[in-house]
Design an enzyme around this catalytic site. Sequence first.
Site, PDB file in Angstrom:
ATOM      1  N   SER B 155       0.976  -1.231   0.101  1.00 54.03           N
ATOM      2  CA  SER B 155      -0.069  -0.036   0.114  1.00 54.03           C
ATOM      3  C   SER B 155       0.880   1.225   0.096  1.00 54.03           C
ATOM      4  O   SER B 155       1.814   1.318  -0.912  1.00 54.03           O
ATOM      5  CB  SER B 155      -1.009  -0.139   1.223  1.00 54.03           C
ATOM      6  OG  SER B 155      -1.975   0.777   1.099  1.00 54.03           O
ATOM      7  N   ARG B 225     -11.698   7.019   9.673  1.00 53.90           N
ATOM      8  CA  ARG B 225     -11.178   5.554   9.626  1.00 53.90           C
ATOM      9  C   ARG B 225     -12.458   4.474   9.179  1.00 53.90           C
ATOM     10  O   ARG B 225     -11.960   3.664   8.408  1.00 53.90           O
ATOM     11  CB  ARG B 225     -10.794   5.067  11.127  1.00 53.90           C
ATOM     12  CG  ARG B 225     -10.409   3.775  11.287  1.00 53.90           C
ATOM     13  CD  ARG B 225      -9.288   3.359  10.321  1.00 53.90           C
ATOM     14  NE  ARG B 225      -8.673   1.964  10.911  1.00 53.90           N
ATOM     15  CZ  ARG B 225      -7.603   1.641  10.447  1.00 53.90           C
ATOM     16  NH1 ARG B 225      -6.817   2.218   9.333  1.00 53.90           N
ATOM     17  NH2 ARG B 225      -7.367   0.305  10.844  1.00 53.90           N
ATOM     18  N   ASP B 321      -8.798  -6.003  -4.898  1.00 59.29           N
ATOM     19  CA  ASP B 321      -8.233  -4.779  -4.480  1.00 59.29           C
ATOM     20  C   ASP B 321      -8.812  -3.905  -5.211  1.00 59.29           C
ATOM     21  O   ASP B 321      -8.544  -3.492  -6.362  1.00 59.29           O
ATOM     22  CB  ASP B 321      -6.751  -4.601  -4.312  1.00 59.29           C
ATOM     23  CG  ASP B 321      -6.107  -3.659  -3.658  1.00 59.29           C
ATOM     24  OD1 ASP B 321      -7.154  -2.585  -3.460  1.00 59.29           O
ATOM     25  OD2 ASP B 321      -5.054  -3.297  -3.383  1.00 59.29           O
ATOM     26  N   HIS B 354      -7.946  -4.893  -0.526  1.00 56.57           N
ATOM     27  CA  HIS B 354      -6.818  -4.239  -0.431  1.00 56.57           C
ATOM     28  C   HIS B 354      -5.931  -4.873   0.854  1.00 56.57           C
ATOM     29  O   HIS B 354      -4.525  -5.021   0.595  1.00 56.57           O
ATOM     30  CB  HIS B 354      -6.810  -2.784  -0.043  1.00 56.57           C
ATOM     31  CG  HIS B 354      -5.720  -2.102   0.148  1.00 56.57           C
ATOM     32  ND1 HIS B 354      -4.740  -2.018  -1.098  1.00 56.57           N
ATOM     33  CD2 HIS B 354      -5.314  -1.335   1.297  1.00 56.57           C
ATOM     34  CE1 HIS B 354      -3.650  -1.228  -0.257  1.00 56.57           C
ATOM     35  NE2 HIS B 354      -4.053  -0.828   0.866  1.00 56.57           N
ATOM     36  N   ASP B 355      -6.514  -5.277   1.826  1.00 54.18           N
ATOM     37  CA  ASP B 355      -5.892  -5.803   3.048  1.00 54.18           C
ATOM     38  C   ASP B 355      -5.361  -7.147   2.855  1.00 54.18           C
ATOM     39  O   ASP B 355      -4.520  -7.740   3.928  1.00 54.18           O
ATOM     40  CB  ASP B 355      -6.841  -5.612   4.427  1.00 54.18           C
ATOM     41  CG  ASP B 355      -6.853  -4.146   5.054  1.00 54.18           C
ATOM     42  OD1 ASP B 355      -6.048  -3.428   4.650  1.00 54.18           O
ATOM     43  OD2 ASP B 355      -7.699  -4.004   5.960  1.00 54.18           O
TER      44      ASP B 355
END
Lengths: 382, 382
Positions: B155, B225, B321, B354-355
């Site tokens: 990232s 967040r 992602d 993505h994670d």
Amino acid sequence: MAALDLITPAGGGTWRFPENEPLRLDSGAVLEGLEIGYQTYGQLNADKSNAILICHALTGDQFVASPHPTTGKPGWWLRMIGPGKPLDPQKHFIICSNVIGGCMGSTGPASINPATGKAYGLSFPVITIADMVRAQAMLVKALGIETLFAVIGGSMGGMQAQQWAVDHPERLFSAVILASASRHSAQNIAFHEVGRQAIMADPDWRGGAYAEHGVQPGKGLAVARMAAHITYLSEPALQRKFGRELKRDGLSWGFDADFQVESYLRHQGASFVDRFDANSYLYITRATDYFDIAAAHGGVLAKAFTGARNVRFCVLSFTSDWLYPTAESRHLVRALTAAGAKAAFVEIESDKGHDAFLLDEPVMDSALAGFLSSAERDRGLA
Amino acid sequence: MAALDLITPAGGGTWRFPENEPLRLDSGAVLEGLEIGYQTYGQLNADKSNAILICHALTGDQFVASPHPTTGKPGWWLRMIGPGKPLDPQKHFIICSNVIGGCMGSTGPASINPATGKAYGLSFPVITIADMVRAQAMLVKALGIETLFAVIGGSMGGMQAQQWAVDHPERLFSAVILASASRHSAQNIAFHEVGRQAIMADPDWRGGAYAEHGVQPGKGLAVARMAAHITYLSEPALQRKFGRELKRDGLSWGFDADFQVESYLRHQGASFVDRFDANSYLYITRATDYFDIAAAHGGVLAKAFTGARNVRFCVLSFTSDWLYPTAESRHLVRALTAAGAKAAFVEIESDKGHDAFLLDEPVMDSALAGFLSSAERDRGLA
């Protein structure tokens, strides 16, 4: 807007129901003295067979083809409504009403609670898509219409159109569902929850009682709108429209809006606050999150539509819509077909994302026009 | 964390640079008395050829394989670091440092501005990914290392790894870039702008000077967040993990967290506030938005990497992602190849979004292990 006891539907206004005609909600609560803000275009024909109900989306309103009273902007679906257009006031009687929970004349959290004389705020009952439809059905009946020629809606409007078919199939000849889904996904709920938390984090929200304090949680509402707005556009559309274009020559090396896309989003947030009520945003997003047509039918979507097998359906989706992806529309079409209903399905190639149903999409116009023409012939209107 | 003048890198701590070694930033500003919080694992070998720098992501930190000092949670990439794992302290000397602008020991907006004796707040200069890398390069040199065996990052860490290859190719043997991009897209910027607006909308932000007032914009930071977190997961992953699961039996008919996904997001927001500084979030998101490697090279990405043709690259992406989609990694690999560098590319089939680079993805582990083994042989380490 002042509440009017209209005796004629021409043009619209606010319809107030007598207290002995309350709205009974899914939650068990009852709304007395229900008011519905609405607009109409065209004339109801002699046999009352040409009425079309347009259901608006989350932050939409009844001003589908008239200037917005607050912003002065033209109606939000003018491209679809007008002489020679798919929805034609010269042959259709077109109705669009503000959803309950809304803030454009229909009873919502900003309305005065008759029991207290103050704005409802959070004492307003949580509503559902079925409740919105129940109120619309009361209005349609009050306007003297037994059966709608069509119910049409995009996004949350498409949820209402589905709910009409489930709850009032005998009062519906056809239904058009654009860019919608039959239940909210975890990601849909997640984005809405971000928006709600943004509003409730604003100290001016005051536990929902901001009206009493003469303030409004504008900053929180703007953030909610910004987050939601990203989901209305596709990534390629944002890239094509803004890319990394700067507002000025060079970077600011600070936290002003450097990029055009930041400016655009800030504008979307700020202008939304001028026309929308923060508590309405909470209630209406909640209604869509609760929406899950199959749930009440053992989780089988087709079962929900068994009563609607005589309704003609048209389902439209857009390839780049990632809020309510095409797969959701496909799922609906399969269920409608399994229920024995005729369902036309048009997946439109577009890079505009979810908002495509509000934008310049000629294939959508011709698909809608074609579907309605065919339904008009079947209905004996053409 | 108290600043220590460490003379040995073993274990890590905070490295403080003397005032005659300031950090010169892209903005033109200069940071004197630079401090860098860092951790190390393993021992530097005799010829100093086994050093690996791990660059952390947006809200990451140097505690890559040690418990987090605030939360007590295990290191964030323990699955990749340890005996027999791809990054092995028995053979590698592993360094991970907190980015400047951060809040875990490196100089950032919460640090004391020596000129005023107060926390910088918004008087902290805007930083870039290149500035972060410049500070890392100073640290690596101070640790006595001329050339890194590898720089690795996912990232935003992958952005730093790319920047290392552009700015310091002669100090790099190999580079691993996971789930990253070579510039921020309009949608990337848009999501970050929502987060920044959420923070700045919080009255406790106080124009960035909240430290002086003994408060923090926790609600705004939590909303930021939450919005960002949705982009870290794929839609299918959210659906599989949460779907429409309720927290309790039945709906609350209110605005409590009804759905598991709401609860989860609220928890993500609340726990983030305990460990992260709101101004750091503004500065670090800004750095990623400003990131555009090709821009300084006439818009041609390959040109940026012409000096890096001797660096061995490994680029990994994940199919689901949508924050930094695979197409961005492909674009990078094409540019690296055009620049004459060796670039391995692994697109990993995953629905985790993505994670995924932080999660259980065995193909990622084996790809990374394979790439590093091969590079070790070339480097004469194996």
